[in-house]
Scaffold this motif. Sequence first.
Motif, PDB file in Angstrom:
ATOM      1  N   ILE A 163       0.806  -1.221   0.000  1.00 14.45           N
ATOM      2  CA  ILE A 163       0.000   0.000   0.000  1.00 14.45           C
ATOM      3  C   ILE A 163       0.844   1.278   0.000  1.00 14.45           C
ATOM      4  N   ASN A 164       2.106   1.175   0.345  1.00 17.50           N
ATOM      5  CA  ASN A 164       2.960   2.359   0.427  1.00 17.50           C
ATOM      6  C   ASN A 164       2.935   3.140  -0.887  1.00 17.50           C
ATOM      7  N   GLY A 165       2.689   4.444  -0.777  1.00 20.15           N
ATOM      8  CA  GLY A 165       2.640   5.314  -1.936  1.00 20.15           C
ATOM      9  C   GLY A 165       1.311   5.323  -2.671  1.00 20.15           C
ATOM     10  N   ARG A 166       0.331   4.562  -2.193  1.00 12.92           N
ATOM     11  CA  ARG A 166      -0.976   4.508  -2.851  1.00 12.92           C
ATOM     12  C   ARG A 166      -1.864   5.649  -2.381  1.00 12.92           C
ATOM     13  N   PRO A 167      -2.743   6.149  -3.269  1.00 10.65           N
ATOM     14  CA  PRO A 167      -3.632   7.263  -2.909  1.00 10.65           C
ATOM     15  C   PRO A 167      -4.579   6.941  -1.741  1.00 10.65           C
ATOM     16  N   ALA A 168      -4.876   5.678  -1.515  1.00 16.01           N
ATOM     17  CA  ALA A 168      -5.797   5.305  -0.436  1.00 16.01           C
ATOM     18  C   ALA A 168      -5.274   5.755   0.926  1.00 16.01           C
ATOM     19  N   LEU A 169      -3.958   5.810   1.096  1.00 20.56           N
ATOM     20  CA  LEU A 169      -3.405   6.271   2.377  1.00 20.56           C
ATOM     21  C   LEU A 169      -3.748   7.738   2.615  1.00 20.56           C
ATOM     22  N   GLU A 170      -3.637   8.545   1.589  1.00 15.57           N
ATOM     23  CA  GLU A 170      -3.992   9.965   1.712  1.00 15.57           C
ATOM     24  C   GLU A 170      -5.495  10.121   1.917  1.00 15.57           C
ATOM     25  N   GLU A 171      -6.287   9.289   1.242  1.00 16.37           N
ATOM     26  CA  GLU A 171      -7.751   9.320   1.440  1.00 16.37           C
ATOM     27  C   GLU A 171      -8.093   9.012   2.893  1.00 16.37           C
ATOM     28  N   ALA A 172      -7.433   7.991   3.468  1.00 15.70           N
ATOM     29  CA  ALA A 172      -7.693   7.618   4.861  1.00 15.70           C
ATOM     30  C   ALA A 172      -7.275   8.740   5.807  1.00 15.70           C
ATOM     31  N   PHE A 173      -6.122   9.348   5.546  1.00 18.56           N
ATOM     32  CA  PHE A 173      -5.667  10.468   6.365  1.00 18.56           C
ATOM     33  C   PHE A 173      -6.685  11.614   6.300  1.00 18.56           C
ATOM     34  N   SER A 174      -7.103  11.973   5.106  1.00 21.39           N
ATOM     35  CA  SER A 174      -8.065  13.066   4.929  1.00 21.39           C
ATOM     36  C   SER A 174      -9.399  12.761   5.590  1.00 21.39           C
ATOM     37  N   MET A 175      -9.831  11.509   5.492  1.00 16.93           N
ATOM     38  CA  MET A 175     -11.092  11.130   6.127  1.00 16.93           C
ATOM     39  C   MET A 175     -10.973  11.223   7.641  1.00 16.93           C
ATOM     40  N   GLY A 176      -9.849  10.764   8.190  1.00 20.31           N
ATOM     41  CA  GLY A 176      -9.628  10.900   9.638  1.00 20.31           C
ATOM     42  C   GLY A 176      -9.582  12.350  10.057  1.00 20.31           C
ATOM     43  N   ARG A 177      -8.935  13.183   9.273  1.00 21.60           N
ATOM     44  CA  ARG A 177      -8.865  14.626   9.570  1.00 21.60           C
ATOM     45  C   ARG A 177     -10.253  15.244   9.550  1.00 21.60           C
ATOM     46  N   SER A 178     -11.091  14.811   8.625  1.00 23.92           N
ATOM     47  CA  SER A 178     -12.439  15.398   8.507  1.00 23.92           C
ATOM     48  C   SER A 178     -13.303  15.111   9.726  1.00 23.92           C
ATOM     49  N   VAL A 179     -12.981  14.045  10.475  1.00 25.42           N
ATOM     50  CA  VAL A 179     -13.743  13.738  11.690  1.00 25.42           C
ATOM     51  C   VAL A 179     -13.605  14.887  12.686  1.00 25.42           C
ATOM     52  N   GLY A 180     -12.411  15.395  12.820  1.00 28.17           N
ATOM     53  CA  GLY A 180     -12.174  16.497  13.760  1.00 28.17           C
ATOM     54  C   GLY A 180     -12.662  17.838  13.268  1.00 28.17           C
ATOM     55  N   GLU A 181     -12.865  17.943  11.972  1.00 28.81           N
ATOM     56  CA  GLU A 181     -13.298  19.208  11.399  1.00 28.81           C
ATOM     57  C   GLU A 181     -14.817  19.331  11.292  1.00 28.81           C
ATOM     58  N   SER A 182     -15.506  18.237  11.545  1.00 30.35           N
ATOM     59  CA  SER A 182     -16.977  18.274  11.404  1.00 30.35           C
ATOM     60  C   SER A 182     -17.656  18.580  12.723  1.00 30.35           C
TER      61      SER A 182
END
Length: 182
Positions: A163-182
């Motif tokens: 999975i290293n370098g795959r876009p899904a890692l950034e998607e997961a990071f962004s989704m986790g970040r959005s939890v705190g922003e909502s």
Amino acid sequence: MPKNVLVISTSLRANSNSEALADAFLNGAQSAGCNAEKVTLKGKTMAFCRGCLACHRLGRCAIDDDAVAIAEKMRRADAIAFATPIYYYEMSGQMKTLLDRCNSLYFSDYAFRSIYLLTAAAEEERDVPERAISGLTGWIDCFEKAALAGTVFAGGVNDAGDINGRPALEEAFSMGRSVGES
């Protein structure tokens, strides 16, 4: 007040691809100021649900193993992210066992509202995680105050670290970040 986020990694494999998704989601939630914790099922003892329904009377499962403490963490979390490898087009067996063992939450004053699913599979087709999503939404449907808030799928990852370098890692990071922003 910061949200309490629980990330549950259900893979039993060291350095698994789904655990990398869990870590990315966790890091995203923490970067947004959430109180975020990861629990891994690796090394945990967790028996199958007996269907005895003692949890309705006790407010916790009658089987005294690691699932009881995990269910309590789930009850207190505002958001829960499950990370699972896809086995035979479905969530891992250990994730399903945990969901079954959380029957005590049904009658509790649970805090969780947002549920997320992070999946990784060797197969790449976008429909690969559909059965896992369906299985989790079946569980979520029993909790009227909760909803599936998002999913991330990493396909084409089989060996540890693929999975290293795959876009899904950034998607997961962004989704986790959005939890705190909502």
